[in-house]
Scaffold this active site. Structure first.
Site, PDB file in Angstrom:
ATOM      1  N   HIS A  85     -15.082  14.631 -36.200  1.00 38.16           N
ATOM      2  CA  HIS A  85     -14.729  15.134 -34.708  1.00 38.16           C
ATOM      3  C   HIS A  85     -14.883  13.746 -33.818  1.00 38.16           C
ATOM      4  O   HIS A  85     -14.011  13.817 -32.873  1.00 38.16           O
ATOM      5  CB  HIS A  85     -15.459  16.265 -34.402  1.00 38.16           C
ATOM      6  CG  HIS A  85     -16.535  15.912 -33.713  1.00 38.16           C
ATOM      7  ND1 HIS A  85     -17.905  15.938 -33.786  1.00 38.16           N
ATOM      8  CD2 HIS A  85     -16.777  15.434 -32.244  1.00 38.16           C
ATOM      9  CE1 HIS A  85     -18.826  15.907 -32.949  1.00 38.16           C
ATOM     10  NE2 HIS A  85     -18.132  15.372 -31.931  1.00 38.16           N
ATOM     11  N   ASP A 134     -18.053  18.092 -40.853  1.00 33.79           N
ATOM     12  CA  ASP A 134     -17.898  17.220 -39.623  1.00 33.79           C
ATOM     13  C   ASP A 134     -18.488  15.776 -40.113  1.00 33.79           C
ATOM     14  O   ASP A 134     -19.333  15.265 -39.383  1.00 33.79           O
ATOM     15  CB  ASP A 134     -18.565  17.801 -38.478  1.00 33.79           C
ATOM     16  CG  ASP A 134     -18.404  17.064 -37.283  1.00 33.79           C
ATOM     17  OD1 ASP A 134     -17.313  16.259 -37.294  1.00 33.79           O
ATOM     18  OD2 ASP A 134     -18.914  17.249 -36.163  1.00 33.79           O
ATOM     19  N   SER A 227     -22.671  12.278 -30.748  1.00 27.18           N
ATOM     20  CA  SER A 227     -22.057  12.579 -31.783  1.00 27.18           C
ATOM     21  C   SER A 227     -21.745  11.425 -33.034  1.00 27.18           C
ATOM     22  O   SER A 227     -21.428  10.401 -32.608  1.00 27.18           O
ATOM     23  CB  SER A 227     -20.526  13.258 -31.503  1.00 27.18           C
ATOM     24  OG  SER A 227     -20.772  14.511 -31.324  1.00 27.18           O
TER      25      SER A 227
HETATM   26  N1  ARG Z   1     -20.303  17.076 -29.794  1.00 29.57           N
HETATM   27  C1  ARG Z   1     -21.044  16.321 -29.135  1.00 29.57           C
HETATM   28  C2  ARG Z   1     -20.337  14.949 -29.000  1.00 29.57           C
HETATM   29  O1  ARG Z   1     -19.346  14.720 -29.203  1.00 29.57           O
HETATM   30  C3  ARG Z   1     -22.482  16.232 -29.533  1.00 29.57           C
HETATM   31  C4  ARG Z   1     -23.033  17.217 -28.865  1.00 29.57           C
HETATM   32  C5  ARG Z   1     -24.391  17.446 -29.570  1.00 29.57           C
HETATM   33  N2  ARG Z   1     -25.031  18.582 -28.786  1.00 29.57           N
HETATM   34  C6  ARG Z   1     -26.174  18.992 -28.744  1.00 29.57           C
HETATM   35  N3  ARG Z   1     -26.570  19.959 -28.084  1.00 29.57           N
HETATM   36  N4  ARG Z   1     -27.117  18.471 -29.829  1.00 29.57           N
HETATM   37  O2  ARG Z   1     -21.153  13.582 -28.750  1.00 29.57           O
END
Ligand code: ARG
Length: 501
Positions: A85, A134, A227
């Site tokens: 992602h 992912d 992420s």
């Molecule tokens: N989707 C987020 C990103 O793009 C990471 C989120 C992780 N969230 C969590 N509560 N651990 O960086």
């Protein structure tokens, strides 16, 4: 390898050691994390951690605008495991990787190692974080070097629940906050799947639940910007067991962080693959072909691609575009390369997307929207071939309107009047034949033979003829008139007698 051993030795550091760190409840970290610089065993950049940064017009942003993390998980030092992602719509040339980075304001020469990405390989089943898979692997133009180091990739044996693990990154320190300038690190533990049951069906087999609750409301967690980064077990040797993927908010005890589970066979295979297939990349972009009008059929042209080896999937949407440029009533249309437009589409905008699905992952290219107009007026039928239409189909009529024979000159004069529906432009053919006083036999036949008279046109369908001097006898005169269209009248006859004086 050096790192693996070094960390392996330090991996004895028990999970309990995370507790004092967490108790500080310091804000300004990953979420309840610490500066990697001041955290053992790193005390500086985390050797296996890289930052993903955008490349704009061939330039790497400065200070490093780290949008995701990544992990050096191969001895090649040239392959980065990250989250699919993080790079859904990127071409390899749009991304760079920075290794041995501590502070986003650091510059090459003072630690950071910049590398360009030459290929992106993402899991072909990745669609959205909630649907899992992912994971992506980036191939670099050149290996990273010490003090950057690789970390062992986790095996397909799932990490035990309770395994203390490091999370690290330049992500937000609270949900909705900005990314961190400093690399942060924290220790959390692998949790059971039931600990993520608050996510319901969105917590799947390809995912791993991990976190460190500090209280009923507060937890140590990764956050936006982290992420793609590592979840590394504090084992001997340390191993990459997860990739930061998603979560509801950050640091909520009820909603631990969700990581791509590297022990899942498919994700493990991709992360460890030595046969990475580059994902297809659009070159020209998709476009909608055809006339956007009701009754017409549009075609989605995928455009030109690099590395397209699989299939294209075509999807369509339509929407109403308001005067403010906002889209409402967005609807999915039947998928397929073509879209038949009906009256219901008139005034709406439609667009298509071509998704290349191949072994290197799925990549979508969206076409600019087109506005659908009313049906096109039925095209004028092709001009009729210039058929020679006969002026009329009705034959003219002809009759002798005046006739007389002069006894003195023994000639006859006749006037013919021809009438025709198509107009007076007619021709008349007049013949005469002697019908009395011919001897029988051969000579008689010659005597009765029909002769043609020269016809003078007087205009308006009136014709006159005059015979030469005739022998006294009976003569039959016949006329056939022909009109401009070639219609011939019935034969009309009249008998005149040339008398002796
Ligand atoms: N989707 C987020 C990103 O793009 C990471 C989120 C992780 N969230 C969590 N509560 N651990 O960086």
């Amino acid at each position: 390898m050096i790192l693996a051993l070094a960390l392996g030795a330090l991996a004895i550091a028990p999970a309990a050691e995370a507790a004092p760190v967490a108790k500080k409840k310091t804000r300004g970290h990953i979420v309840n994390g610490n500066f990697a610089q001041f955290t053992a065993p790193f005390n500086g950049a985390i050797p296996y951690q890289v930052g993903l940064v955008p490349v704009k017009n061939g330039q790497i942003s400065k200070p490093y605008d780290v949008f995701c993390g990544g992990t050096i998980a191969r001895s090649t030092m040239q392959h980065i495991v990250t989250a699919a992602h993080c790079v859904p719509d990127s071409n390899a040339a749009d991304i760079a990787v920075v290794g041995n980075l501590l502070n986003r304001y650091d510059t090459p020469g003072f630690g950071p190692q910049e590398r360009r990405v030459t290929a992106i390989t993402s899991h072909p089943q990745f669609v959205s974080v909630e649907q899992g898979f992912d994971v992506a692997v980036l191939t670099l133009d050149a290996p990273l070097t010490a003090p950057a180091q690789w970390v062992n990739l986790g095996t397909t044996t799932p990490a035990a629940v309770g395994t203390s693990s490091w999370i690290s990154g330049w992500g937000a320190t609270q949900s909705g906050a900005q990314g961190s300038q400093q690399l942060l690190v924290a220790t959390i533990r692998v949790m059971s799947a039931t600990s993520c049951q608050a996510y319901g069906e969105d917590f799947r087999d390809t995912m791993l639940c991990a976190g460190e609750p500090l209280s009923a409301e507060n937890a140590i967690d990764s956050c936006q910007g982290d992420s793609g980064g590592p979840l590394v077990s504090q084992t001997s040797p340390p191993r990459l067991i997860g990739v930061v993927s998603w979560g509801k908010g950050c640091g909520q005890t009820q909603f631990p962080g969700i990581y791509a589970r590297i022990s899942h066979p498919e994700l493990n295979a991709l992360a460890s693959s030595t046969n990475l297939v580059p994902r297809a990349e659009p070159i020209t972009g998709a476009s909608v072909q055809g006339t956007p009008a009701a009754g017409q059929t549009l075609t989605c042209d995928p455009g030109q691609w690099n590395n397209h080896t699989g299939n294209f999937i075509f999807t369509w949407i339509s929407a109403v575009k308001g005067a403010d440029g906002k889209f409402t009533d967005v609807k999915g249309e039947p998928s397929g390369q073509t879209l038949a437009l009906s009256a219901a589409h008139v005034g709406r905008v439609v667009g298509c997307a071509a998704t290349s699905v191949g072994p290197g992952g799925a990549r979508q290219s969206g076409a600019p929207l087109v506005t659908v107009g009313p049906p096109i007026a039925a095209a004028a039928p092709p001009a009729a071939p210039p058929v020679q239409i006969r002026g009329d189909l009705i034959a003219p009529t002809s009759r002798f309107t005046r006739r007389s024979c002069d006894r003195k000159s023994r000639t006859c004069s006749l006037t013919i009047t021809a009438t025709d529906s198509g107009g007076p432009a007619t021709k008349a053919a007049v013949t005469y034949a002697r019908i009395s006083g011919c001897k029988k036999g051969k000579k008689g036949a010659k005597c009765r033979k029909a002769k043609t008279l020269k016809v003078k046109s007087r205009g308006k369908g009136v014709f006159t003829v005059t015979t030469p001097r005739l022998a006294p006898a009976k003569y039959r005169f016949t006329v056939i008139a022909t009109d401009a269209s070639g219609n011939r009248s019935k034969q009309t006859s009249v008998v005149l007698t040339v008398k002796r004086r």
